[in-house]
Design a protein around this motif. Structure first.
Motif, PDB file in Angstrom:
ATOM      1  N   GLU A   1      38.658  37.484  48.753  1.00 36.14           N
ATOM      2  CA  GLU A   1      39.810  38.171  48.248  1.00 36.14           C
ATOM      3  C   GLU A   1      39.774  38.980  46.778  1.00 36.14           C
ATOM      4  OE1 GLU A   1      42.255  34.613  47.347  1.00 36.14           O
ATOM      5  OE2 GLU A   1      42.105  34.072  49.103  1.00 36.14           O
ATOM      6  N   GLU A   2      40.677  39.861  46.851  1.00 38.46           N
ATOM      7  CA  GLU A   2      40.613  40.916  45.675  1.00 38.46           C
ATOM      8  C   GLU A   2      40.546  40.391  44.351  1.00 38.46           C
ATOM      9  OE1 GLU A   2      44.061  43.541  45.785  1.00 38.46           O
ATOM     10  OE2 GLU A   2      43.624  44.160  47.800  1.00 38.46           O
ATOM     11  N   ASP A   3      41.028  39.294  44.246  1.00 40.56           N
ATOM     12  CA  ASP A   3      40.759  38.817  42.669  1.00 40.56           C
ATOM     13  C   ASP A   3      39.556  37.853  42.635  1.00 40.56           C
ATOM     14  OD1 ASP A   3      41.858  36.608  44.464  1.00 40.56           O
ATOM     15  OD2 ASP A   3      43.029  35.770  42.742  1.00 40.56           O
ATOM     16  N   ASP A   4      38.741  37.719  43.558  1.00 35.69           N
ATOM     17  CA  ASP A   4      37.494  37.174  43.638  1.00 35.69           C
ATOM     18  C   ASP A   4      36.400  37.922  42.581  1.00 35.69           C
ATOM     19  OD1 ASP A   4      38.320  35.165  45.067  1.00 35.69           O
ATOM     20  OD2 ASP A   4      37.149  35.938  46.977  1.00 35.69           O
ATOM     21  N   ILE A   5      35.408  36.899  41.949  1.00 35.95           N
ATOM     22  CA  ILE A   5      34.525  37.619  41.098  1.00 35.95           C
ATOM     23  C   ILE A   5      33.467  38.311  41.770  1.00 35.95           C
ATOM     24  CG2 ILE A   5      34.871  36.062  39.188  1.00 35.95           C
ATOM     25  CD1 ILE A   5      32.397  34.667  40.329  1.00 35.95           C
ATOM     26  N   PRO A   6      32.808  39.450  41.417  1.00 39.77           N
ATOM     27  CA  PRO A   6      31.902  40.496  42.273  1.00 39.77           C
ATOM     28  C   PRO A   6      30.823  39.696  42.555  1.00 39.77           C
ATOM     29  CG  PRO A   6      32.048  41.158  39.989  1.00 39.77           C
ATOM     30  CD  PRO A   6      32.993  40.218  39.922  1.00 39.77           C
ATOM     31  N   TYR A   7      30.370  38.547  41.890  1.00 42.23           N
ATOM     32  CA  TYR A   7      29.111  37.957  42.188  1.00 42.23           C
ATOM     33  C   TYR A   7      29.211  36.817  41.736  1.00 42.23           C
ATOM     34  CZ  TYR A   7      27.780  39.736  37.535  1.00 42.23           C
ATOM     35  OH  TYR A   7      27.640  40.383  36.292  1.00 42.23           O
ATOM     36  N   SER A   8      28.322  35.876  41.716  1.00 46.73           N
ATOM     37  CA  SER A   8      28.438  34.450  41.385  1.00 46.73           C
ATOM     38  C   SER A   8      27.804  34.398  40.002  1.00 46.73           C
ATOM     39  CB  SER A   8      27.539  33.462  42.132  1.00 46.73           C
ATOM     40  OG  SER A   8      27.575  32.241  41.555  1.00 46.73           O
ATOM     41  N   TYR A   9      28.552  34.270  38.893  1.00 43.71           N
ATOM     42  CA  TYR A   9      28.112  34.188  37.272  1.00 43.71           C
ATOM     43  C   TYR A   9      27.235  33.045  37.105  1.00 43.71           C
ATOM     44  CZ  TYR A   9      32.060  37.307  36.601  1.00 43.71           C
ATOM     45  OH  TYR A   9      32.835  38.442  36.747  1.00 43.71           O
ATOM     46  N   GLY A  10      27.542  31.913  37.665  1.00 39.38           N
ATOM     47  CA  GLY A  10      26.183  30.871  37.737  1.00 39.38           C
ATOM     48  C   GLY A  10      25.064  31.168  38.315  1.00 39.38           C
TER      49      GLY A  10
ATOM     50  N   SER B   1      39.636  32.114  32.465  1.00 36.42           N
ATOM     51  CA  SER B   1      39.017  32.422  31.161  1.00 36.42           C
ATOM     52  C   SER B   1      37.628  32.612  30.952  1.00 36.42           C
ATOM     53  CB  SER B   1      39.614  31.220  30.432  1.00 36.42           C
ATOM     54  OG  SER B   1      39.092  29.958  30.704  1.00 36.42           O
ATOM     55  N   TRP B   2      37.035  31.856  31.819  1.00 39.36           N
ATOM     56  CA  TRP B   2      35.462  31.822  32.088  1.00 39.36           C
ATOM     57  C   TRP B   2      35.024  33.334  32.488  1.00 39.36           C
ATOM     58  CZ3 TRP B   2      33.643  28.670  28.940  1.00 39.36           C
ATOM     59  CH2 TRP B   2      34.556  27.302  28.958  1.00 39.36           C
ATOM     60  N   ASN B   3      35.611  34.099  33.252  1.00 40.62           N
ATOM     61  CA  ASN B   3      35.493  35.497  33.363  1.00 40.62           C
ATOM     62  C   ASN B   3      35.351  36.131  32.168  1.00 40.62           C
ATOM     63  OD1 ASN B   3      35.022  37.880  35.103  1.00 40.62           O
ATOM     64  ND2 ASN B   3      37.106  38.281  34.343  1.00 40.62           N
ATOM     65  N   LEU B   4      36.473  35.983  31.213  1.00 40.14           N
ATOM     66  CA  LEU B   4      36.069  36.753  29.945  1.00 40.14           C
ATOM     67  C   LEU B   4      34.963  36.455  29.009  1.00 40.14           C
ATOM     68  CD1 LEU B   4      37.372  38.848  28.019  1.00 40.14           C
ATOM     69  CD2 LEU B   4      38.945  36.779  27.205  1.00 40.14           C
ATOM     70  N   TRP B   5      34.722  34.959  29.149  1.00 40.50           N
ATOM     71  CA  TRP B   5      33.429  34.539  28.479  1.00 40.50           C
ATOM     72  C   TRP B   5      32.434  35.052  28.875  1.00 40.50           C
ATOM     73  CZ3 TRP B   5      31.111  32.541  24.598  1.00 40.50           C
ATOM     74  CH2 TRP B   5      29.891  31.990  24.500  1.00 40.50           C
ATOM     75  N   HIS B   6      32.019  35.324  30.436  1.00 40.82           N
ATOM     76  CA  HIS B   6      30.881  35.867  30.885  1.00 40.82           C
ATOM     77  C   HIS B   6      30.890  37.443  30.433  1.00 40.82           C
ATOM     78  CE1 HIS B   6      28.048  37.034  33.977  1.00 40.82           C
ATOM     79  NE2 HIS B   6      28.623  38.214  34.418  1.00 40.82           N
ATOM     80  N   SER B   7      32.089  37.992  30.449  1.00 39.01           N
ATOM     81  CA  SER B   7      31.746  39.525  30.050  1.00 39.01           C
ATOM     82  C   SER B   7      32.122  39.754  28.627  1.00 39.01           C
ATOM     83  CB  SER B   7      32.958  40.268  31.136  1.00 39.01           C
ATOM     84  OG  SER B   7      32.692  39.880  32.402  1.00 39.01           O
TER      85      SER B   7
ATOM     86  N   THR C   1      29.900  29.004  33.281  1.00 43.48           N
ATOM     87  CA  THR C   1      30.131  29.927  34.024  1.00 43.48           C
ATOM     88  C   THR C   1      30.106  29.608  35.618  1.00 43.48           C
ATOM     89  OG1 THR C   1      28.413  31.017  34.318  1.00 43.48           O
ATOM     90  CG2 THR C   1      29.717  31.838  32.452  1.00 43.48           C
ATOM     91  N   VAL C   2      29.529  28.343  35.963  1.00 45.63           N
ATOM     92  CA  VAL C   2      29.293  28.085  37.402  1.00 45.63           C
ATOM     93  C   VAL C   2      30.449  28.051  38.220  1.00 45.63           C
ATOM     94  CG1 VAL C   2      28.976  25.590  36.910  1.00 45.63           C
ATOM     95  CG2 VAL C   2      27.731  26.597  38.918  1.00 45.63           C
ATOM     96  N   LYS C   3      31.525  27.363  37.508  1.00 53.14           N
ATOM     97  CA  LYS C   3      32.627  27.105  38.169  1.00 53.14           C
ATOM     98  C   LYS C   3      33.802  28.347  38.244  1.00 53.14           C
ATOM     99  CE  LYS C   3      32.255  22.567  38.848  1.00 53.14           C
ATOM    100  NZ  LYS C   3      32.228  21.790  40.035  1.00 53.14           N
ATOM    101  N   THR C   4      33.354  29.511  37.659  1.00 48.76           N
ATOM    102  CA  THR C   4      34.101  30.624  37.583  1.00 48.76           C
ATOM    103  C   THR C   4      34.340  31.075  39.235  1.00 48.76           C
ATOM    104  OG1 THR C   4      33.424  31.235  35.473  1.00 48.76           O
ATOM    105  CG2 THR C   4      34.742  32.708  36.681  1.00 48.76           C
TER     106      THR C   4
END
Length: 345
Positions: A254-263, A44-50, A35-38
């Motif tokens: 930006e709006e489509d950025d992840i809310p926090y760093s998953y990595g 797709s890795w956003n779905l893997w995280h969640s 997930t570090v590169k998300t």
């Protein structure tokens, strides 16, 4: 199992704790690497995280089982590394806590439109300082009742000095951060000092309360469970607070950025697994803690004390660093101007 030695002894006590911790570390390391590169929500890795909880549960079970097949020497090496990782976890937690304190102070700063906030801020400042002073008095009375308790007297007195230093720096005309953040920080370092004194071995002679019995009454058990819950909350809050650890303030969101760093989130939990292990074995790879106890022993006490000193140092540095950078910039500008003046006819 062959790796567990004769009668399985090397899968119990401290080594058993380290094996479980290593399993958690492996799992969260896998999650970190995947997930570090998300960066965006549509990846797709956003779905893997969640999601994919069934798959991740299987990976967790495999990760937890693997260390019980590892040789004890490898587990011991992990234990040495876990000490460092646990220390890093403490530092990350400290930075996150201090950033929250500074944010809260800025929220209650006075202005013409928020006089209610200002009044509440003054009330809370007074309350935190009263609590801190009462805490210092309580520590002296409980953990340093005699002049022979030199080490405890040093710990408590140095905490009082740090408390005064934080207040003086916060009120300095060039810093001018008010008393709210310093009051919260003062209460926090008094709390850390109390934790350090509580972590002293049961046979410590300078405690008015005898902890040598080790009774597993309901108060002890509830305190143990609260400690575990607090560490879990700390791991979550630090994991989603990746913005506090950015080196650049110029990043545009930006709006489509992840809310926090998953990595970063999973990195914190992998370090948290190391920290949990150190608490259960009291930072000592050769001994295990008493039943229903956590983080007890001289090594644990010193880790707590050093953690307190780091907290005060980091907080003071965060207060004075803007002034240091400003003076450095002004000094560079003055040097440039003097150079220009010297070459001008």
């Amino acid at each position: 199992m062959k790796a567990c030695g004769k009668e399985g002894e090397e899968c119990f006590h401290a080594l058993g704790v380290l094996r479980v911790s290593l399993g958690c570390y492996i799992f969260f390391s896998v999650m970190f690497l995947t997930t570090v590169k998300t960066r965006k929500l549509h990846e797709s890795w956003n779905l893997w995280h969640s999601g994919y909880w069934e798959v991740k549960f299987i990976i967790l079970l495999v990760s937890m089982a693997l260390p019980f097949f590892f040789p004890s020497e490898l587990v011991q090496i992990y234990g040495e590394v876990a000490r460092i990782g646990a220390g890093v976890f403490l530092l990350l937690q400290l930075v996150s806590v201090i950033q929250f304190i500074i944010w809260w102070n800025n929220y209650w700063i006075p202005d013409e439109e928020r006089m209610q906030r200002w009044s509440f801020g003054v009330l809370m400042s007074t309350l935190f300082y009263v609590v801190s002073i009462c805490g210092i008095v309580y520590l002296y009375k409980t953990y340093a009742p005699r002049a022979s308790c030199s080490l405890n007297l040093f710990f408590i007195t140095w905490t009082a000095i740090l408390l005064a230093a934080i207040m003086v720096v916060s009120l300095h005309s060039k810093v001018n951060r008010g008393l709210l953040s310093s009051g919260i920080m003062a209460s926090y370092i008094v709390f850390l000092c109390w934790c350090a004194l509580r972590s002293e071995p049961a046979n410590a002679t300078c405690q008015t309360k005898n902890q040598d019995k080790g009774n597993t009454d309901w108060i002890t058990i509830i305190g143990f469970l609260i400690a575990i819950f607090a560490i879990v909350i700390a791991a979550f809050s630090t994991g989603i607070d990746s913005k506090s650890f950015r080196f650049s303030e110029e990043i545009v969101e930006e709006e489509d950025d992840i809310p926090y760093s998953y990595g970063f989130f999973h990195l914190v939990f992998s370090l948290g697994a190391m920290y949990f292990a150190m608490l259960f074995i009291s930072w000592d790879l050769n001994n295990s803690a008493r039943k229903w106890s956590i983080d007890v022993g001289w090594m644990s006490a010193w880790v707590r004390v050093i953690n307190e000193w780091f907290a005060a140092t980091i907080y003071i540095w965060m207060l004075i660093s803007p002034i240091v950078r400003q003076n450095k910039v002004m000094g560079n500008d003055r040097t440039v101007q003097e150079t220009v003046d010297s070459v001008m006819p």
